[in-house]
Scaffold this motif. Structure first.
Motif, PDB file in Angstrom:
ATOM      1  N   PHE A  40     -19.600  26.394  34.712  1.00  0.00           N
ATOM      2  CA  PHE A  40     -19.391  25.913  36.068  1.00  0.00           C
ATOM      3  C   PHE A  40     -20.626  26.280  36.881  1.00  0.00           C
ATOM      4  O   PHE A  40     -21.165  27.382  36.730  1.00  0.00           O
ATOM      5  CB  PHE A  40     -18.158  26.560  36.711  1.00  0.00           C
ATOM      6  CG  PHE A  40     -16.856  26.178  36.084  1.00  0.00           C
ATOM      7  CD1 PHE A  40     -16.285  24.946  36.342  1.00  0.00           C
ATOM      8  CD2 PHE A  40     -16.197  27.055  35.241  1.00  0.00           C
ATOM      9  CE1 PHE A  40     -15.079  24.591  35.768  1.00  0.00           C
ATOM     10  CE2 PHE A  40     -14.986  26.718  34.660  1.00  0.00           C
ATOM     11  CZ  PHE A  40     -14.420  25.477  34.922  1.00  0.00           C
ATOM     12  N   LEU A  41     -21.060  25.381  37.740  1.00  0.00           N
ATOM     13  CA  LEU A  41     -22.189  25.676  38.617  1.00  0.00           C
ATOM     14  C   LEU A  41     -21.669  26.237  39.941  1.00  0.00           C
ATOM     15  O   LEU A  41     -20.461  26.238  40.199  1.00  0.00           O
ATOM     16  CB  LEU A  41     -23.035  24.431  38.835  1.00  0.00           C
ATOM     17  CG  LEU A  41     -23.592  23.789  37.557  1.00  0.00           C
ATOM     18  CD1 LEU A  41     -24.540  22.645  37.897  1.00  0.00           C
ATOM     19  CD2 LEU A  41     -24.297  24.819  36.685  1.00  0.00           C
ATOM     20  N   ASP A  42     -22.580  26.703  40.782  1.00  0.00           N
ATOM     21  CA  ASP A  42     -22.171  27.384  42.015  1.00  0.00           C
ATOM     22  C   ASP A  42     -21.808  26.450  43.151  1.00  0.00           C
ATOM     23  O   ASP A  42     -21.190  26.878  44.131  1.00  0.00           O
ATOM     24  CB  ASP A  42     -23.281  28.336  42.474  1.00  0.00           C
ATOM     25  CG  ASP A  42     -23.387  29.566  41.578  1.00  0.00           C
ATOM     26  OD1 ASP A  42     -22.368  29.919  40.946  1.00  0.00           O
ATOM     27  OD2 ASP A  42     -24.478  30.157  41.503  1.00  0.00           O
ATOM     28  N   SER A  43     -22.203  25.175  43.065  1.00  0.00           N
ATOM     29  CA  SER A  43     -21.886  24.232  44.131  1.00  0.00           C
ATOM     30  C   SER A  43     -21.971  22.818  43.602  1.00  0.00           C
ATOM     31  O   SER A  43     -22.579  22.565  42.554  1.00  0.00           O
ATOM     32  CB  SER A  43     -22.862  24.391  45.311  1.00  0.00           C
ATOM     33  OG  SER A  43     -24.163  23.956  44.943  1.00  0.00           O
ATOM     34  N   ILE A  44     -21.353  21.888  44.322  1.00  0.00           N
ATOM     35  CA  ILE A  44     -21.453  20.475  43.944  1.00  0.00           C
ATOM     36  C   ILE A  44     -22.900  20.020  44.003  1.00  0.00           C
ATOM     37  O   ILE A  44     -23.390  19.312  43.118  1.00  0.00           O
ATOM     38  CB  ILE A  44     -20.577  19.604  44.877  1.00  0.00           C
ATOM     39  CG1 ILE A  44     -19.089  19.829  44.573  1.00  0.00           C
ATOM     40  CG2 ILE A  44     -20.918  18.124  44.708  1.00  0.00           C
ATOM     41  CD1 ILE A  44     -18.639  19.348  43.213  1.00  0.00           C
ATOM     42  N   GLU A 175     -18.793  35.476  40.164  1.00  0.00           N
ATOM     43  CA  GLU A 175     -18.630  34.455  39.131  1.00  0.00           C
ATOM     44  C   GLU A 175     -17.424  33.557  39.396  1.00  0.00           C
ATOM     45  O   GLU A 175     -16.981  32.836  38.503  1.00  0.00           O
ATOM     46  CB  GLU A 175     -18.498  35.119  37.757  1.00  0.00           C
ATOM     47  CG  GLU A 175     -19.733  35.904  37.330  1.00  0.00           C
ATOM     48  CD  GLU A 175     -20.978  35.029  37.245  1.00  0.00           C
ATOM     49  OE1 GLU A 175     -20.857  33.859  36.844  1.00  0.00           O
ATOM     50  OE2 GLU A 175     -22.064  35.510  37.610  1.00  0.00           O
ATOM     51  N   LEU A 176     -16.885  33.611  40.608  1.00  0.00           N
ATOM     52  CA  LEU A 176     -15.703  32.816  40.941  1.00  0.00           C
ATOM     53  C   LEU A 176     -16.051  31.393  41.366  1.00  0.00           C
ATOM     54  O   LEU A 176     -15.164  30.544  41.464  1.00  0.00           O
ATOM     55  CB  LEU A 176     -14.905  33.502  42.057  1.00  0.00           C
ATOM     56  CG  LEU A 176     -14.344  34.879  41.711  1.00  0.00           C
ATOM     57  CD1 LEU A 176     -13.624  35.485  42.928  1.00  0.00           C
ATOM     58  CD2 LEU A 176     -13.377  34.791  40.532  1.00  0.00           C
ATOM     59  N   LEU A 178     -16.797  30.133  44.254  1.00  0.00           N
ATOM     60  CA  LEU A 178     -15.963  29.761  45.399  1.00  0.00           C
ATOM     61  C   LEU A 178     -16.530  28.572  46.169  1.00  0.00           C
ATOM     62  O   LEU A 178     -15.780  27.688  46.600  1.00  0.00           O
ATOM     63  CB  LEU A 178     -15.812  30.967  46.332  1.00  0.00           C
ATOM     64  CG  LEU A 178     -15.070  32.172  45.748  1.00  0.00           C
ATOM     65  CD1 LEU A 178     -15.054  33.323  46.749  1.00  0.00           C
ATOM     66  CD2 LEU A 178     -13.650  31.784  45.348  1.00  0.00           C
ATOM     67  N   ALA A 179     -17.844  28.531  46.345  1.00  0.00           N
ATOM     68  CA  ALA A 179     -18.445  27.420  47.082  1.00  0.00           C
ATOM     69  C   ALA A 179     -18.199  26.098  46.363  1.00  0.00           C
ATOM     70  O   ALA A 179     -17.969  25.054  47.000  1.00  0.00           O
ATOM     71  CB  ALA A 179     -19.946  27.656  47.264  1.00  0.00           C
ATOM     72  N   LEU A 180     -18.236  26.127  45.049  1.00  0.00           N
ATOM     73  CA  LEU A 180     -17.982  24.910  44.262  1.00  0.00           C
ATOM     74  C   LEU A 180     -16.589  24.369  44.535  1.00  0.00           C
ATOM     75  O   LEU A 180     -16.417  23.161  44.783  1.00  0.00           O
ATOM     76  CB  LEU A 180     -18.141  25.217  42.774  1.00  0.00           C
ATOM     77  CG  LEU A 180     -17.690  24.113  41.797  1.00  0.00           C
ATOM     78  CD1 LEU A 180     -18.532  22.868  41.967  1.00  0.00           C
ATOM     79  CD2 LEU A 180     -17.750  24.617  40.358  1.00  0.00           C
ATOM     80  N   TRP A 181     -15.592  25.262  44.494  1.00  0.00           N
ATOM     81  CA  TRP A 181     -14.216  24.802  44.699  1.00  0.00           C
ATOM     82  C   TRP A 181     -13.978  24.373  46.143  1.00  0.00           C
ATOM     83  O   TRP A 181     -13.221  23.414  46.388  1.00  0.00           O
ATOM     84  CB  TRP A 181     -13.243  25.902  44.287  1.00  0.00           C
ATOM     85  CG  TRP A 181     -13.496  26.413  42.901  1.00  0.00           C
ATOM     86  CD1 TRP A 181     -13.723  27.701  42.519  1.00  0.00           C
ATOM     87  CD2 TRP A 181     -13.596  25.622  41.699  1.00  0.00           C
ATOM     88  NE1 TRP A 181     -13.950  27.768  41.168  1.00  0.00           N
ATOM     89  CE2 TRP A 181     -13.882  26.519  40.639  1.00  0.00           C
ATOM     90  CE3 TRP A 181     -13.471  24.266  41.429  1.00  0.00           C
ATOM     91  CZ2 TRP A 181     -14.037  26.071  39.326  1.00  0.00           C
ATOM     92  CZ3 TRP A 181     -13.638  23.822  40.109  1.00  0.00           C
ATOM     93  CH2 TRP A 181     -13.907  24.721  39.083  1.00  0.00           C
ATOM     94  N   LEU A 182     -14.608  25.047  47.085  1.00  0.00           N
ATOM     95  CA  LEU A 182     -14.451  24.650  48.490  1.00  0.00           C
ATOM     96  C   LEU A 182     -15.106  23.297  48.755  1.00  0.00           C
ATOM     97  O   LEU A 182     -14.537  22.441  49.441  1.00  0.00           O
ATOM     98  CB  LEU A 182     -15.055  25.719  49.400  1.00  0.00           C
ATOM     99  CG  LEU A 182     -14.277  27.038  49.478  1.00  0.00           C
ATOM    100  CD1 LEU A 182     -15.095  28.101  50.190  1.00  0.00           C
ATOM    101  CD2 LEU A 182     -12.939  26.827  50.186  1.00  0.00           C
ATOM    102  N   GLU A 183     -16.302  23.097  48.213  1.00  0.00           N
ATOM    103  CA  GLU A 183     -16.964  21.797  48.368  1.00  0.00           C
ATOM    104  C   GLU A 183     -16.147  20.705  47.700  1.00  0.00           C
ATOM    105  O   GLU A 183     -16.025  19.592  48.231  1.00  0.00           O
ATOM    106  CB  GLU A 183     -18.371  21.849  47.775  1.00  0.00           C
ATOM    107  CG  GLU A 183     -19.369  22.649  48.593  1.00  0.00           C
ATOM    108  CD  GLU A 183     -20.753  22.619  47.985  1.00  0.00           C
ATOM    109  OE1 GLU A 183     -20.962  21.881  46.997  1.00  0.00           O
ATOM    110  OE2 GLU A 183     -21.642  23.330  48.489  1.00  0.00           O
ATOM    111  N   SER A 184     -15.607  21.006  46.519  1.00  0.00           N
ATOM    112  CA  SER A 184     -14.787  20.025  45.807  1.00  0.00           C
ATOM    113  C   SER A 184     -13.557  19.648  46.635  1.00  0.00           C
ATOM    114  O   SER A 184     -13.194  18.470  46.731  1.00  0.00           O
ATOM    115  CB  SER A 184     -14.352  20.577  44.452  1.00  0.00           C
ATOM    116  OG  SER A 184     -15.458  20.821  43.609  1.00  0.00           O
ATOM    117  N   ALA A 185     -12.922  20.653  47.249  1.00  0.00           N
ATOM    118  CA  ALA A 185     -11.743  20.386  48.074  1.00  0.00           C
ATOM    119  C   ALA A 185     -12.102  19.520  49.274  1.00  0.00           C
ATOM    120  O   ALA A 185     -11.351  18.598  49.639  1.00  0.00           O
ATOM    121  CB  ALA A 185     -11.131  21.707  48.540  1.00  0.00           C
TER     122      ALA A 185
END
Length: 206
Positions: A40-44, A175-176, A178-185
């Motif tokens: 997984f990467l850190d951001s979209i 390593e969570l 978080l920015a990736l999941w927030l951007e995805s949301a």
């Protein structure tokens, strides 16, 4: 089919197309790299620097083109779409700063990327909270009221995700992702809002 009906169907198709790209983008990017590289990467935006680069650029440019061609009810509607469209293309053409070492120029380009990304998401939130909830009817239909609730929820999800992304970036790296999941949301909320605007969700009954 009259010319007016044809125009309505064209706008519904355009809105659905924008929504489908929004809903599909984070899914395709995340799973694409997960399958090829197992990470997984850190951001979209970070997927620009991955094997999914062309997908990222193509999707953002497509969204930008759709938004630039979009025409709403009034001048403010059109200006917001134009600003969002330019910002979407800017996000694609000015990549985020590479995760490892980078040159000063790449650092500046990364800052420009962040500005375009902020304008893009803020414009989308404005669409959801203000423009999409408008109605030219004195008594909106039940479906319109339901769609307005979806728009409001999506708009606040986008704003909340943006605020949380700022907070996450101030915290130590984890390593969570978080920015990736927030951007995805935020992108998914944008996609669902436009699918709803295109009446693919909660469409008026003929």
């Amino acid at each position: 089919m009259s010319q007016q009906d044809s125009l309505v169907h064209s706008y519904l198709f355009l809105r659905r197309a924008i929504g489908l790209v929004g809903v599909g983008l984070p899914v395709v990017l995340v799973f694409g790299v997960l399958v090829t590289d197992g990470v997984f990467l850190d951001s979209i935006s970070g997927y620009y620097h991955s094997p999914m680069r062309d997908v990222f650029i193509g999707a953002m440019c497509a969204v930008g083109a759709f938004l630039l061609s979009y025409r709403g009810y009034d001048l403010l509607d059109n200006l917001t779409a134009t600003a969002a469209g330019i910002a979407a293309v800017g996000v694609a053409l000015f990549p985020t700063t590479p995760p490892d070492t980078h040159t000063p120029v790449e650092g500046v380009v990364g800052v420009v990327h962040l500005v375009f990304a902020a304008v893009f998401f803020l414009a989308l939130a404005y669409f959801c909270l203000v423009l999409f909830t408008k109605s030219d009817q004195t008594r909106p239909t039940t479906r319109k009221v339901q769609r307005n609730r979806v728009y409001v929820v999506c708009g606040w999800v986008i704003l909340a995700c943006l605020a949380l992304i700022v907070v996450v970036n101030l915290l130590p790296h984890t390593e969570l992702h978080l920015a990736l999941w927030l951007e995805s949301a935020a992108i998914l909320a944008f996609g669902f809002a436009w699918l709803t605007k295109g009446e693919a969700i909660l469409g008026d009954v003929s």
